[in-house]
Design a protein around this motif. Structure first.
Motif, PDB file in Angstrom:
ATOM      1  N   ILE A 183       0.827  -1.210   0.000  1.00 29.43           N
ATOM      2  CA  ILE A 183       0.000   0.000   0.000  1.00 29.43           C
ATOM      3  C   ILE A 183       0.866   1.267   0.000  1.00 29.43           C
TER       4      ILE A 183
ATOM      5  N   LYS B 299      -5.443   6.413   0.762  1.00 33.01           N
ATOM      6  CA  LYS B 299      -5.335   5.034   1.272  1.00 33.01           C
ATOM      7  C   LYS B 299      -4.151   4.900   2.229  1.00 33.01           C
TER       8      LYS B 299
ATOM      9  N   TRP C  16      -4.319   3.818   6.089  1.00 30.71           N
ATOM     10  CA  TRP C  16      -3.525   2.664   6.557  1.00 30.71           C
ATOM     11  C   TRP C  16      -2.694   3.062   7.775  1.00 30.71           C
TER      12      TRP C  16
END
Ligand code: 6GU
Length: 226
Positions: free
Chosen positions: A194, A202, A206
């Motif tokens: 990621i 995102k 995270w």
């Protein structure tokens, strides 16, 4: 900000402020740190700074005269916002206290030693007593170095990236998320994909989830604060 530190072991406090962020803060003129050797203020022949306790008992007590004279001399030169004594029986230090102290202009810090210092110093000069945790150090010097470091790095302009002090562990009562740098694959140990996705939203999500997870696992007590 100006910090005056009173100690009988100035050598213990020289090296910690000659490196990295604190050194840069001094060079940029954002922080001035002055060390004062209490022994130089002792008005007795052998420059004694401690004596036996009245009433008997073990250990020595730091005498009032050298400390009082040093404090008085400094106070005659400028006003101090706080005069701090580092001692294991003080209030326990934390990020909120570091934040508050970083807003001040002049502070003095007195490093404790031996069995303690003559109580009349504490009663008449000290405005705040601070411990850095529930364990015993042989003196207040290392505690003073810890407190000074935590304050100076918060001064505006000290950290290159203005946001990085705010994302520290504890600044928002959450622990920091894990970080990685190159290489992507070290002997089969890979970086979470990621972080290479390029999707900022995102990645922020995270990191926040990892902060929550880490705090829940390691320091659940932080969720109860404030
Ligand atoms: Cl401020 N001083 C000493 N001697 N021990 C300590 C401390 C201070 N904080 C935690 N332990």
């Amino acid at each position: 900000m100006r910090i005056d530190i009173l100690t009988i072991f100035p050598g213990m406090l020289e090296a910690p402020f000659e490196h990295s962020i604190i050194k840069r803060a001094k060079e940029k003129g954002l922080a001035e740190i002055h060390l004062h050797d209490i022994r130089e203020y002792a008005n007795n022949k052998h420059r004694r700074v401690d004596d036996y306790p009245y009433g008997g008992g073990s250990g020595m007590v730091m005498m009032i005269q050298p400390i009082a004279d040093c404090i008085e001399q400094l106070k005659s030169q400028r006003d101090y916002d706080e005069i701090i004594f580092t001692t294991p029986d003080g209030e326990v230090f934390n990020q909120n206290k570091a934040n508050y102290l970083s807003t001040l202009t002049n502070i003095m810090m007195l490093c404790g030693h031996y069995k303690g210092i003559d109580e009349r110093i504490r009663e008449n000069y000290i405005t705040r007593e601070i411990s850095i945790g529930d364990y015993v150090l042989s003196g207040g010097e290392l505690a003073t170095a810890v407190i000074t470091d935590s304050i100076v790095r918060l001064l505006p302009g000290v950290l290159g990236d203005e946001t990085s002090a705010l994302s520290d562990s504890f600044q928002n009562s959450l622990l920091s998320p894990p970080v990685y740098t190159r290489p992507y694959d070290y002997k089969g140990l890979k970086v979470p994909n990621i972080l290479l996705s390029g999707d900022d939203k995102k990645i922020d999500d995270w990191r926040f989830q990892k902060s929550l997870e880490r705090t829940r696992l390691r320091r659940p007590d932080l969720f109860d604060e404030e």
